[in-house]
Write a protein that holds these residues in place. Structure first.
Motif, short mmCIF file in Angstrom:
data_model
loop_
_atom_site.label_atom_id
_atom_site.label_comp_id
_atom_site.label_asym_id
_atom_site.label_seq_id
_atom_site.Cartn_x
_atom_site.Cartn_y
_atom_site.Cartn_z
N MET A 385 1.32 -0.98 0.17
CA MET A 385 0.04 -0.18 0.31
C MET A 385 0.52 1.22 0.23
SD MET A 385 -3.16 -1.43 2.73
CE MET A 385 -3.35 0.29 2.56
N ARG A 387 2.89 1.80 -1.56
CA ARG A 387 3.44 2.15 -3.17
C ARG A 387 2.54 2.70 -3.74
NH1 ARG A 387 7.96 2.41 -0.62
NH2 ARG A 387 9.10 1.53 -0.66
N ILE A 389 -1.05 0.75 -4.18
CA ILE A 389 -1.13 -0.32 -4.70
C ILE A 389 -2.37 0.17 -3.46
CG2 ILE A 389 -1.97 -2.03 -5.05
CD1 ILE A 389 1.99 -2.67 -5.42
N ALA B 50 4.48 7.53 6.24
CA ALA B 50 3.99 7.24 5.58
C ALA B 50 2.40 5.94 6.21
CB ALA B 50 5.00 5.96 5.09
N GLY B 51 1.96 6.34 7.44
CA GLY B 51 0.78 5.45 7.58
C GLY B 51 0.77 4.48 8.28
N ILE B 74 -2.71 5.06 3.08
CA ILE B 74 -1.75 4.29 3.24
C ILE B 74 -1.40 5.10 1.84
CG2 ILE B 74 -0.21 3.15 3.05
CD1 ILE B 74 -1.66 1.71 5.56
N ASP B 75 -2.16 4.46 0.79
CA ASP B 75 -1.91 4.24 -0.63
C ASP B 75 -2.35 5.50 -1.33
OD1 ASP B 75 -4.83 3.52 0.48
OD2 ASP B 75 -5.14 2.96 -1.67
N SER B 78 0.60 7.57 -1.09
CA SER B 78 1.27 7.72 -1.59
C SER B 78 1.43 7.42 -3.32
CB SER B 78 2.25 6.29 -2.19
OG SER B 78 3.13 5.76 -3.60
N ARG B 79 -0.07 7.74 -4.14
CA ARG B 79 -0.25 8.31 -4.94
C ARG B 79 -0.16 9.83 -5.04
NH1 ARG B 79 -4.07 4.38 -4.13
NH2 ARG B 79 -5.77 5.67 -3.86
N PHE B 83 6.77 9.09 -0.87
CA PHE B 83 7.53 7.90 -0.76
C PHE B 83 8.28 7.86 0.12
CE2 PHE B 83 10.75 5.17 -1.80
CZ PHE B 83 10.71 3.65 -2.48
N ALA B 104 1.68 -1.04 -9.30
CA ALA B 104 1.96 0.28 -8.25
C ALA B 104 1.49 1.50 -9.63
CB ALA B 104 3.52 -0.04 -8.16
N ALA B 107 -1.89 1.47 -10.46
CA ALA B 107 -3.22 2.28 -9.64
C ALA B 107 -2.99 4.04 -9.60
CB ALA B 107 -2.41 2.03 -8.01
N ARG B 108 -1.44 3.81 -10.37
CA ARG B 108 -1.98 5.89 -10.81
C ARG B 108 -2.88 5.91 -12.27
NH1 ARG B 108 2.10 4.43 -7.30
NH2 ARG B 108 2.32 5.62 -6.15
#
Lengths: 433, 252
Positions: A385, A387, A389, B50-51, B74-75, B78-79, B83, B104, B107-108
């Motif tokens: 997650m 990253r 996802i 990062a959570g 969390i995810d 990142s999006r 990082f 990954a 997901a973006r």
């Protein structure tokens, strides 16, 4: 006329060897005498005995609705030139032409009914010699008594067959029962890979009660893959016996996706110096599916090895039972035996029972057994997650990785691809959770 | 606005407060280093940003270009452009590095759009070449059986593939020999840009010879106790953390 599994089996075509018909008859009376499994029996602990009621279930007949052309075209996963055989409801449908040079060398691949006529004496010396040791005696006998079809493969000494053989069993029609038998013999220094696919052509209830005997003679290599994708309502009772002789290498891989309920018993006998056997299983049950698996790694001779890895990813209210036994007999020194069952719990309502067992009666033995049951590890989820996802996608990635890790053990790219495709379809259907 | 801003952040784990009102601002285009003795809260800071769910934020905020990270999953963080290069990256059996990075990247993308697989492989191979990573690492399970150095290179590879606006590197130098350290540092330096900020967390000054920071901060007992130029790192290397104790900045 409605038949039942408790009616006497119908008689078979003439021309079959007398010994076979006699065994079949004896098996029927034995079936009737053997009591039904009882939960008090150690071999049926945690088992759902209620599922074993087969009133109204019949020997499978040919079904009008079965689309032969469609299933023939679907019954190829690898190269269509490979040796291939297709059955529907215990009736032989098709065999790809075997190459002449293989036949000249003594290679045999035939439907059981034909093989019994052509190679009766050879088959007799191997046919269903094994005891049913893990609880399913009654169904082992039922298979023998109602057996109608199956296949026989014999690879003669020194012959190496690189391309896997494919066998398809289709089950169709409501309340149909089939009793397939597989006999595979790799003679000395030979090499063979067989992939057997058992599936339903519809969504009806039906029963597969099968037996497979895999015999690896000295210095031979045998890989056997069986995938089961029967309907969600079907039941399956399968006994698999592996005989691993001196320096032989056997790999027995099993993928289970379908069935409302199944019981699988798998035995590996290590019978000669240097014999080795790998037993690998992957299951992805969901909804109310129940998979009951019992195994035995039987070390009868010194210097043998066995390695078992069973992996279950359980969704919803599904339930698995794994009972594994490593038995090292007296004198079977220098045994290496490993047994691992891993359960990945994808819901808080699923249930994974594990009963690993070990019985050692020899010296200088390396044995280990263990089982784990866990949800997806938080650290793995956090990493994926982090990253970007999404959580459900991360869960699916980890789960797919969990089963792929076992599939990788096959070390056969083409077959791994076939199995991973089936798993991908499965996970796509289950969807993101 | 264009910064990663940590404001008066306090966080605890299992009831023990680790971060105690930490404040720090990393504008885009700059590299900031955080140094500090063991147990000062360096890794906690990285995980909180990062959570990681084991940590509870009791006060303060972290803003990424003005948006609160703490409000995000969390995810999402990142999006959104954050990082974290992990000190101890997780191993994911059965999931290949390539599939992991594809997921990954996927997901973006907006829903319905698919990754161009050919372009993806071309890109990942060229970045692996840059990091001196064997191409077979694309097919290997994420971090499984990787050496310490291989894991760290893999972290930097992920950073290069995901092109974050802000990267937090948590002890990326640990486990690396000097050659690997140089390669990893080169990878990071190649990513330095006016559009990207870095927060480099390290115990030793060594890494900062290769990734030269714009600012250095010293973390102790959950707070930044001293900030300065890159020379501060050299001073710390020379005098050790005890020197700060003598200055009365660290409680003895």
């Amino acid at each position: 006329m409605s038949l039942s599994l408790l009616d006497s089996p119908s008689s078979l075509n003439s021309g079959l060897p007398e010994w076979y018909l006699q065994l079949r008859k004896t098996a029927w009376s034995e079936f009737l005498e053997i009591p039904s499994p009882n939960r008090k029996d150690e071999n049926w602990r945690f088992a759902n005995i209620k599922k074993l009621s087969y009133e109204g279930v019949n020997d499978a007949q040919s079904i009008d609705g079965f689309d032969i052309d469609q299933h023939l075209s679907e019954s190829v996963h690898l190269n269509s030139d490979n040796n291939r055989m297709i059955f529907n409801n215990d009736t032989f449908l098709y065999q790809s032409p075997s190459k002449d040079d293989l036949i000249d060398k003594g290679f045999i691949f035939k439907p059981l009914s034909q093989a019994l006529i052509d190679h009766g004496t050879l088959i007799e010396s191997y046919f269903m010699k094994e005891k049913s040791r893990l609880g399913s005696q009654k169904f082992y006998k039922l298979n023998q008594a109602r057996q109608k079809e199956g296949y026989f493969i014999y690879v003669p000494e020194g012959l190496e067959i690189d391309e896997p053989i494919e066998v398809f069993h289709w089950l169709s029609g409501k309340d149909s029962a089939i009793f397939p038998y597989s006999l595979i013999i790799t003679d000395k220094k030979s090499n063979l890979t067989v992939a057997e696919y058992v599936a339903s052509s519809d969504d009806q209830f039906g029963l597969v009660c099968g037996v497979s005997d895999l015999i690896a003679e000295d210095d031979s290599t045998l890989t056997y893959v069986r995938t089961q994708n029967l309907s969600e309502k079907a039941h399956s009772i399968q006994s698999s016996n592996v005989l691993s002789h001196r320096n032989s290498k056997v790999k027995n891989f099993s993928l289970n996706l379908g069935c409302d309920w199944l019981r699988h018993e798998s035995i590996s006998r290590l019978m000669g110096d240097g014999a080795s056997s790998e037993m690998i299983s992957v299951s992805v049950p969901e909804k109310n599916q129940e998979f009951d698996m019992r195994t035995l790694q039987l070390h009868e001779h010194p210097n043998t090895s066995s390695d078992l890895l069973y992996k279950n990813a359980l969704y919803d209210q599904s339930k698995t039972t794994f009972a594994g036994m490593i038995k090292v007999e007296e004198g079977a020194h220098q045994t290496d035996a490993y047994q691992t069952c891993r359960n990945l719990l994808m819901s808080d309502k699923c249930e994974a029972n594990s009963m690993p067992g070990l019985e050692i009666n020899a010296d200088q033995v390396k044995c280990s057994h263990g089982s784990t049951s866990n949800p997806v590890a938080e650290e793995e989820l956090f990493y994926l997650m982090s990253r970007g996802i999404q959580e459900p996608v991360s869960r699916q990635l980890v789960t797919f990785g969990f089963v792929k890790d076992a599939v990788d053990r096959l070390n056969n790219d083409k077959l791994e691809e076939v199995i991973l495709k089936k798993l991908e379809r499965r996970f796509n259907r289950i969807g993101l959770r | 606005m264009s910064s990663l801003e940590i404001i008066n952040l306090s966080a605890s784990i299992n009831g023990t407060e680790i971060l105690k009102g930490l404040s720090l601002k990393v504008p885009k285009g700059e590299v900031h280093a955080i140094m500090g003795p063991n147990g000062s809260g360096k890794s906690t800071l990285a995980k909180v940003m990062a959570g990681h769910e084991d940590y509870i934020v009791t006060d303060g905020d972290v803003l990424l270009d003005g948006k609160s990270l703490l409000e995000m999953d969390i995810d999402e963080r990142s999006r959104e452009g954050l990082f974290l290069a992990f000190q101890y990256p997780a191993e994911i059996p059965g999931v290949s590095n390539a599939n992991f990075l594809r997921a990954a990247r996927q997901a973006r993308l907006p829903e319905g759009e698919e990754i161009d697989a050919v372009a993806f492989y071309k890109e990942i191979y060229s970045k692996m070449d840059q990091l001196g990573m064997d191409r077979k690492f694309t097919g290997r399970s994420v971090n499984e059986g990787f050496s310490g150095g291989e894991k760290k290179r893999n972290e930097v590879l992920q950073m290069m593939m995901l092109e974050p606006s802000y990267a937090v590197l948590d002890e990326t130098d640990s486990g690396l020999d000097i050659d690997a350290l140089k390669i990893v540092a080169e990878g990071v330096n190649a990513m330095r840009s006016p559009d990207r900020g870095f927060l480099v967390i390290t115990h030793y000054q060594r890494l900062l010879d290769y990734i030269v920071p714009d600012h250095v901060h010293v973390l102790s007992d959950g707070q930044i106790i001293k900030s300065g130029s890159k020379d501060l790192a050299l001073e710390l290397e020379e005098k050790g953390y005890d020197w700060l104790k003598e200055e009365g900045l660290i409680k003895a």
